[in-house]
Design a protein around this motif. Structure first.
Motif, mmCIF file in Angstrom:
data_model
loop_
_atom_site.group_PDB
_atom_site.id
_atom_site.type_symbol
_atom_site.label_atom_id
_atom_site.label_comp_id
_atom_site.label_asym_id
_atom_site.label_seq_id
_atom_site.Cartn_x
_atom_site.Cartn_y
_atom_site.Cartn_z
ATOM 1 N N PRO A 30 0.873 -1.221 0.024
ATOM 2 C CA PRO A 30 0.041 -0.002 -0.087
ATOM 3 C C PRO A 30 1.030 1.202 0.027
ATOM 4 C CG PRO A 30 0.011 -1.142 2.135
ATOM 5 C CD PRO A 30 0.928 -2.062 1.400
ATOM 6 N N LEU A 31 0.448 2.153 -0.669
ATOM 7 C CA LEU A 31 1.065 3.373 -0.503
ATOM 8 C C LEU A 31 1.052 4.153 0.639
ATOM 9 C CD1 LEU A 31 0.014 4.923 -4.214
ATOM 10 C CD2 LEU A 31 2.130 3.884 -3.458
ATOM 11 N N GLN A 32 2.098 4.677 1.282
ATOM 12 C CA GLN A 32 2.139 5.403 2.412
ATOM 13 C C GLN A 32 1.357 6.821 2.441
ATOM 14 O OE1 GLN A 32 5.937 6.246 4.074
ATOM 15 N NE2 GLN A 32 5.186 6.702 6.154
ATOM 16 N N GLU A 33 0.429 7.007 2.997
ATOM 17 C CA GLU A 33 -0.506 8.348 2.915
ATOM 18 C C GLU A 33 0.069 9.235 4.074
ATOM 19 O OE1 GLU A 33 -4.295 6.644 3.390
ATOM 20 O OE2 GLU A 33 -4.376 5.699 1.519
ATOM 21 N N GLY A 34 0.989 8.933 4.923
ATOM 22 C CA GLY A 34 1.394 9.832 6.041
ATOM 23 C C GLY A 34 1.893 8.904 7.125
ATOM 24 N N CYS A 35 1.871 9.517 8.084
ATOM 25 C CA CYS A 35 2.370 8.754 9.508
ATOM 26 C C CYS A 35 1.469 7.586 9.817
ATOM 27 C CB CYS A 35 2.802 9.695 10.541
ATOM 28 S SG CYS A 35 2.856 11.198 10.429
ATOM 29 N N VAL A 36 0.301 7.829 9.461
ATOM 30 C CA VAL A 36 -1.033 6.785 10.012
ATOM 31 C C VAL A 36 -1.602 6.447 8.742
ATOM 32 C CG1 VAL A 36 -2.860 6.525 11.417
ATOM 33 C CG2 VAL A 36 -1.158 8.062 12.267
ATOM 34 N N ASN A 37 -1.373 4.917 8.766
ATOM 35 C CA ASN A 37 -2.185 4.393 7.585
ATOM 36 C C ASN A 37 -2.970 3.326 8.179
ATOM 37 O OD1 ASN A 37 -0.346 5.522 5.042
ATOM 38 N ND2 ASN A 37 0.983 5.121 6.881
ATOM 39 N N PHE A 43 -9.278 2.900 13.415
ATOM 40 C CA PHE A 43 -9.344 4.280 13.907
ATOM 41 C C PHE A 43 -10.409 5.340 13.316
ATOM 42 C CE2 PHE A 43 -4.631 3.484 13.940
ATOM 43 C CZ PHE A 43 -4.571 2.815 14.993
ATOM 44 N N THR A 44 -11.023 5.854 14.166
ATOM 45 C CA THR A 44 -11.704 7.104 13.502
ATOM 46 C C THR A 44 -11.025 8.130 12.857
ATOM 47 O OG1 THR A 44 -12.054 8.567 15.487
ATOM 48 C CG2 THR A 44 -13.745 6.697 15.326
ATOM 49 N N ILE A 45 -11.718 8.833 12.101
ATOM 50 C CA ILE A 45 -10.648 10.131 11.498
ATOM 51 C C ILE A 45 -10.137 10.862 12.520
ATOM 52 C CG2 ILE A 45 -11.220 12.006 9.938
ATOM 53 C CD1 ILE A 45 -11.508 9.598 8.282
ATOM 54 N N GLN A 47 -9.132 10.046 15.451
ATOM 55 C CA GLN A 47 -8.286 9.421 16.031
ATOM 56 C C GLN A 47 -6.900 9.475 15.282
ATOM 57 O OE1 GLN A 47 -10.237 5.769 16.799
ATOM 58 N NE2 GLN A 47 -10.631 6.096 18.823
ATOM 59 N N GLN A 48 -7.326 9.148 13.886
ATOM 60 C CA GLN A 48 -6.320 9.284 12.937
ATOM 61 C C GLN A 48 -5.152 10.427 12.939
ATOM 62 O OE1 GLN A 48 -7.167 7.826 8.925
ATOM 63 N NE2 GLN A 48 -8.837 6.751 9.970
ATOM 64 N N LYS A 49 -6.249 11.579 13.075
ATOM 65 C CA LYS A 49 -5.634 13.002 13.003
ATOM 66 C C LYS A 49 -4.949 13.197 14.354
ATOM 67 C CE LYS A 49 -9.173 15.254 10.176
ATOM 68 N NZ LYS A 49 -10.294 16.221 10.110
ATOM 69 N N GLU A 50 -5.248 12.686 15.330
ATOM 70 C CA GLU A 50 -4.881 12.844 16.865
ATOM 71 C C GLU A 50 -3.249 12.160 16.624
ATOM 72 O OE1 GLU A 50 -5.260 11.599 21.689
ATOM 73 O OE2 GLU A 50 -7.135 11.823 20.122
ATOM 74 N N LEU A 51 -3.247 10.945 16.188
ATOM 75 C CA LEU A 51 -1.807 9.989 16.200
ATOM 76 C C LEU A 51 -1.130 10.694 15.106
ATOM 77 C CD1 LEU A 51 -0.985 7.639 17.687
ATOM 78 C CD2 LEU A 51 -2.071 6.271 15.726
ATOM 79 N N ASN A 146 -9.789 -1.910 22.106
ATOM 80 C CA ASN A 146 -9.639 -0.501 22.019
ATOM 81 C C ASN A 146 -8.201 -0.272 21.451
ATOM 82 O OD1 ASN A 146 -9.178 2.315 22.298
ATOM 83 N ND2 ASN A 146 -10.156 2.145 24.187
ATOM 84 N N TYR A 147 -8.223 -0.461 19.863
ATOM 85 C CA TYR A 147 -7.086 -0.322 19.212
ATOM 86 C C TYR A 147 -6.152 0.989 19.253
ATOM 87 C CZ TYR A 147 -7.745 -5.127 17.836
ATOM 88 O OH TYR A 147 -8.101 -6.622 18.043
#
Length: 163
Positions: A30-37, A43-45, A47-51, A146-147
């Motif tokens: 998969p293409l890396q889309e940032g630090c959280v993939n 994760f919720t949107i 949670q992804q932003k927070e991480l 709780n991932y």
């Protein structure tokens, strides 16, 4: 050796060579889309932003990169270790010349979590530290579903160890 035998051997070599390289090229990471993939959708949107914010701030302060990926499939690989190693090279996180990358792989469906360190990183964050973080910070949260909390706690522990 006869001409026919040489021709058969040469043909066999080219056939095996083509099969090897066509299979190697068939592996699509998969293409890396940032630090959280979050390819598994754990994760919720928010949670992804927070991480992502946490990881981006860490990189800005330290020039050290942590990437998190969730996934539900490692095909054509048969084990997570090989997949993780190849993915981290593909994403340029653990190449020797960079020496400042770390990859956290989480998979609910495969029931696995793994931390892969770069060449230089493994001197500061050894496998026993990674295992301790996984066992003490991440798995307890994952075991109750709780991932996000487990991943966030693990990432924060990694950052503390790496500072």
């Amino acid at each position: 050796m006869s001409k026919t035998m040489k021709s058969i051997l040469l043909f066999s070599f080219f056939l095996l060579f083509n099969l090897f390289f066509s299979n190697a090229q068939a592996v699509k990471f998969p293409l890396q889309e940032g630090c959280v993939n979050d390819f598994e959708g754990l994760f919720t949107i928010q949670q992804q932003k927070e991480l992502s914010t946490l990881l981006e701030e860490f990189k800005a302060k330290t020039d050290r990169e942590i990437a998190v990926i969730t996934l539900d499939d490692i095909q054509p690989y048969s084990n997570v270790s090989d997949y993780t190693k190849e993915l981290s090279y593909n994403w340029s996180l653990t190449k020797e010349e960079i020496r400042n990358g770390l990859l956290v792989i989480v998979s609910k469906s495969l029931k696995t979590v793994r931390i892969t360190t770069a060449y230089g990183t493994h001197q500061l964050i050894q496998q026993d530290i990674c295992k301790r973080i996984i066992n003490n910070e991440m798995i307890p949260a994952y075991s109750i579903g709780n991932y996000f909390d487990g991943t966030k706690k693990g990432v924060i522990s990694l950052m503390r160890q790496w500072n």
